[in-house]
Design a protein around this motif. Sequence first.
Motif, PDB file in Angstrom:
ATOM      1  N   SER A 116       0.815  -1.212   0.000  1.00  0.00           N
ATOM      2  CA  SER A 116       0.000   0.000   0.000  1.00  0.00           C
ATOM      3  C   SER A 116       0.850   1.265   0.000  1.00  0.00           C
ATOM      4  N   CYS A 117       2.153   1.107   0.202  1.00  0.00           N
ATOM      5  CA  CYS A 117       3.066   2.247   0.171  1.00  0.00           C
ATOM      6  C   CYS A 117       3.503   2.505  -1.278  1.00  0.00           C
ATOM      7  N   ASP A 118       4.113   3.645  -1.503  1.00  0.00           N
ATOM      8  CA  ASP A 118       4.494   4.050  -2.852  1.00  0.00           C
ATOM      9  C   ASP A 118       5.911   3.646  -3.217  1.00  0.00           C
ATOM     10  N   ILE A 119       6.767   3.528  -2.228  1.00  0.00           N
ATOM     11  CA  ILE A 119       8.160   3.132  -2.422  1.00  0.00           C
ATOM     12  C   ILE A 119       8.503   2.149  -1.319  1.00  0.00           C
ATOM     13  N   ILE A 120       9.216   1.067  -1.673  1.00  0.00           N
ATOM     14  CA  ILE A 120       9.612   0.075  -0.675  1.00  0.00           C
ATOM     15  C   ILE A 120      11.129  -0.044  -0.666  1.00  0.00           C
ATOM     16  N   LEU A 121      11.730   0.299   0.467  1.00  0.00           N
ATOM     17  CA  LEU A 121      13.156   0.107   0.699  1.00  0.00           C
ATOM     18  C   LEU A 121      13.310  -1.082   1.637  1.00  0.00           C
ATOM     19  N   ALA A 122      14.270  -1.948   1.368  1.00  0.00           N
ATOM     20  CA  ALA A 122      14.406  -3.173   2.159  1.00  0.00           C
ATOM     21  C   ALA A 122      15.813  -3.307   2.722  1.00  0.00           C
ATOM     22  N   ALA A 123      15.899  -3.672   3.993  1.00  0.00           N
ATOM     23  CA  ALA A 123      17.182  -4.044   4.576  1.00  0.00           C
ATOM     24  C   ALA A 123      17.660  -5.338   3.925  1.00  0.00           C
ATOM     25  N   GLN A 124      18.957  -5.570   3.956  1.00  0.00           N
ATOM     26  CA  GLN A 124      19.519  -6.747   3.296  1.00  0.00           C
ATOM     27  C   GLN A 124      18.937  -8.051   3.819  1.00  0.00           C
ATOM     28  N   HIS A 125      18.553  -8.090   5.088  1.00  0.00           N
ATOM     29  CA  HIS A 125      18.056  -9.332   5.682  1.00  0.00           C
ATOM     30  C   HIS A 125      16.537  -9.465   5.602  1.00  0.00           C
ATOM     31  N   ALA A 126      15.866  -8.524   4.941  1.00  0.00           N
ATOM     32  CA  ALA A 126      14.407  -8.577   4.848  1.00  0.00           C
ATOM     33  C   ALA A 126      13.962  -9.797   4.038  1.00  0.00           C
ATOM     34  N   TRP A 164       8.783 -18.239   0.569  1.00  0.00           N
ATOM     35  CA  TRP A 164       9.492 -17.049   1.025  1.00  0.00           C
ATOM     36  C   TRP A 164      10.504 -16.612  -0.031  1.00  0.00           C
ATOM     37  N   ILE A 165      10.679 -15.314  -0.168  1.00  0.00           N
ATOM     38  CA  ILE A 165      11.737 -14.779  -1.019  1.00  0.00           C
ATOM     39  C   ILE A 165      12.576 -13.808  -0.193  1.00  0.00           C
ATOM     40  N   ASP A 166      13.852 -13.724  -0.525  1.00  0.00           N
ATOM     41  CA  ASP A 166      14.726 -12.795   0.191  1.00  0.00           C
ATOM     42  C   ASP A 166      14.723 -11.440  -0.494  1.00  0.00           C
ATOM     43  N   ALA A 167      15.456 -10.499   0.074  1.00  0.00           N
ATOM     44  CA  ALA A 167      15.453  -9.133  -0.451  1.00  0.00           C
ATOM     45  C   ALA A 167      16.004  -9.076  -1.866  1.00  0.00           C
ATOM     46  N   GLU A 168      17.019  -9.890  -2.158  1.00  0.00           N
ATOM     47  CA  GLU A 168      17.618  -9.878  -3.495  1.00  0.00           C
ATOM     48  C   GLU A 168      16.597 -10.308  -4.548  1.00  0.00           C
ATOM     49  N   GLU A 169      15.843 -11.373  -4.262  1.00  0.00           N
ATOM     50  CA  GLU A 169      14.842 -11.812  -5.229  1.00  0.00           C
ATOM     51  C   GLU A 169      13.705 -10.798  -5.336  1.00  0.00           C
ATOM     52  N   ALA A 170      13.311 -10.237  -4.196  1.00  0.00           N
ATOM     53  CA  ALA A 170      12.261  -9.218  -4.217  1.00  0.00           C
ATOM     54  C   ALA A 170      12.671  -8.038  -5.091  1.00  0.00           C
ATOM     55  N   HIS A 171      13.929  -7.662  -5.019  1.00  0.00           N
ATOM     56  CA  HIS A 171      14.433  -6.561  -5.850  1.00  0.00           C
ATOM     57  C   HIS A 171      14.472  -6.972  -7.316  1.00  0.00           C
ATOM     58  N   ARG A 172      14.846  -8.215  -7.575  1.00  0.00           N
ATOM     59  CA  ARG A 172      14.925  -8.688  -8.959  1.00  0.00           C
ATOM     60  C   ARG A 172      13.569  -8.637  -9.648  1.00  0.00           C
ATOM     61  N   TRP A 173      12.510  -8.924  -8.920  1.00  0.00           N
ATOM     62  CA  TRP A 173      11.171  -8.898  -9.503  1.00  0.00           C
ATOM     63  C   TRP A 173      10.519  -7.523  -9.436  1.00  0.00           C
ATOM     64  N   LEU A 175       9.711  -5.866  -6.662  1.00  0.00           N
ATOM     65  CA  LEU A 175       8.853  -5.687  -5.492  1.00  0.00           C
ATOM     66  C   LEU A 175       9.383  -4.581  -4.594  1.00  0.00           C
ATOM     67  N   VAL A 176      10.711  -4.444  -4.516  1.00  0.00           N
ATOM     68  CA  VAL A 176      11.310  -3.382  -3.710  1.00  0.00           C
ATOM     69  C   VAL A 176      12.165  -2.492  -4.605  1.00  0.00           C
ATOM     70  N   ASN A 177      12.292  -1.236  -4.208  1.00  0.00           N
ATOM     71  CA  ASN A 177      13.064  -0.275  -5.001  1.00  0.00           C
ATOM     72  C   ASN A 177      14.558  -0.489  -4.871  1.00  0.00           C
ATOM     73  N   ARG A 178      15.019  -0.741  -3.652  1.00  0.00           N
ATOM     74  CA  ARG A 178      16.451  -0.926  -3.443  1.00  0.00           C
ATOM     75  C   ARG A 178      16.690  -1.692  -2.149  1.00  0.00           C
ATOM     76  N   ILE A 179      17.861  -2.325  -2.085  1.00  0.00           N
ATOM     77  CA  ILE A 179      18.306  -3.053  -0.898  1.00  0.00           C
ATOM     78  C   ILE A 179      19.380  -2.219  -0.211  1.00  0.00           C
ATOM     79  N   ILE A 180      19.271  -2.102   1.104  1.00  0.00           N
ATOM     80  CA  ILE A 180      20.139  -1.208   1.864  1.00  0.00           C
ATOM     81  C   ILE A 180      20.690  -1.960   3.081  1.00  0.00           C
ATOM     82  N   PRO A 181      21.973  -1.793   3.415  1.00  0.00           N
ATOM     83  CA  PRO A 181      22.483  -2.393   4.649  1.00  0.00           C
ATOM     84  C   PRO A 181      21.632  -1.952   5.835  1.00  0.00           C
ATOM     85  N   ALA A 182      21.312  -2.887   6.702  1.00  0.00           N
ATOM     86  CA  ALA A 182      20.378  -2.611   7.804  1.00  0.00           C
ATOM     87  C   ALA A 182      20.730  -1.362   8.608  1.00  0.00           C
TER      88      ALA A 182
END
Length: 261
Positions: A116-126, A164-173, A175-182
């Motif tokens: 429901s948010c407009d931008i999704i940023l994800a920690a590396q371990h998300a 389950w998918i990790d942050a890297e796969e979520a970014h590949r598809w 789903l998230v804008n970028r992966i960021i160190p926690a």
Amino acid sequence: MTDSPIKTRREGHVLEVTLDRPKANAVDLATSRIMGETFKAFRDDPDLRVAILTGAGEKFFCPGWDLKAAAGGDAVDGDYGVGGFGGLQELPRLNKPVIAAVNGICCGGGLEIALSCDIILAAQHATFALPEIRSGTVADAASIKLPKRIPYHIAMEMLLTGRWIDAEEAHRWGLVNRIIPAPDLMAQAWDMARLIASGPPLVMAAIKEVVRDAEDSKFQDALNRVTRRQLPTVDALYGSEDLMEGFRAFTEKRDPVWKGR
């Protein structure tokens, strides 16, 4: 209230909203209603332009519906509040950007809130999942939204298997804008929020309304509503001081001063 499951921090035009409900930041009916009132107040405050939503701690963003509360009597079809589940999904006229800073496990209704948010940023371990299938229920909002956000077959696999998918796969598809160190997640979320907040608020509002209005419309029908100023935010923008300020600032080779009117 220090014992509230929702903590807020306000700085300039940005509001940070933290879901803080140990142990896992799960959402019950009362929490959902508070989230709705929080985002309603954000929507209606003319001085706020961008919100950041995150979860407390380092493990959970949000796992969704509180099953323990449900077992204790919280009805799954109960009163979620003004914004629907999580305060965002059904909040009308929310024409301001919201950034999700996903700091850990994001699954079920928690993933629906992030969607429901407009931008999704994800920690590396998300990590992300829709495990409802395993408990014999349907991820209703995700079933509507996810196949429109990522490739259909990937969305259906997540919905039908609960994988389950990790942050890297979520970014590949996408789903998230970028992966960021926690350790850097919130700082970068705030950097993005400040960047967006520095822009013209009337344009931000128009963008959100146009995108929402066009989601299920034919291109020409949606474009006609924009060009004919049939959307309230577009009408307000085209008749605004800010529109002329943008033109003047460009001509005068200076930074514009946005007033939101």
